[in-house]
Design a protein around this motif. Sequence first.
Motif, PDB file in Angstrom:
ATOM      1  N   SER A  98      56.258  48.592  29.575  1.00  0.00           N
ATOM      2  CA  SER A  98      55.306  47.691  30.214  1.00  0.00           C
ATOM      3  C   SER A  98      55.587  46.246  29.824  1.00  0.00           C
ATOM      4  O   SER A  98      55.578  45.350  30.686  1.00  0.00           O
ATOM      5  N   LYS A 102      56.852  43.254  32.445  1.00  0.00           N
ATOM      6  CA  LYS A 102      56.142  41.981  32.614  1.00  0.00           C
ATOM      7  C   LYS A 102      57.100  40.808  32.405  1.00  0.00           C
ATOM      8  O   LYS A 102      57.076  39.835  33.157  1.00  0.00           O
ATOM      9  N   ARG A 105      59.364  40.541  35.386  1.00  0.00           N
ATOM     10  CA  ARG A 105      58.634  40.014  36.534  1.00  0.00           C
ATOM     11  C   ARG A 105      58.535  38.491  36.433  1.00  0.00           C
ATOM     12  O   ARG A 105      58.739  37.785  37.420  1.00  0.00           O
TER      13      ARG A 105
END
Length: 140
Positions: A98, A102, A105
């Motif tokens: 995760s 992030k 991204r």
Amino acid sequence: MPPKFKRHLNDDDVTGSVKSERRNLLEDDSDEEEDFFLGPSGPRFGPRNDKIKHVQNQVDEVIDVMQENITKVIERGERLDELQDKSESLSDNATAFSNRSKQLRRQMWWRGCQIKAVMALAAGILLLVIIILIVMKYRT
């Protein structure tokens, strides 16, 4: 003053008392509970001896089953510990994934912004060149 208790007993005193107590218990009032607790004392207890053996066999079976159950519980506990370790590892991996996603991204968003800025700059320069050419054409 005489002593309250006899301190030194010989074997005859002890053995005699045990035999007399057992004889008193078995002579008059021999019911099944007393025979069960005192155990068989001779051949006249043959059928009861079979009952005791039967009960002992049942107790042995119960002990075997309980030992198997305890073994299974221990094995289950070990498997649960392994499963817990695996789930903790999976949770850690999921958290790391995760965080990395992030971060990726954000990087991709910045790259997208950079590409848009470069294209806007290129469009602006192209537009400026076209305007300069048109203005120079009309001035002459």
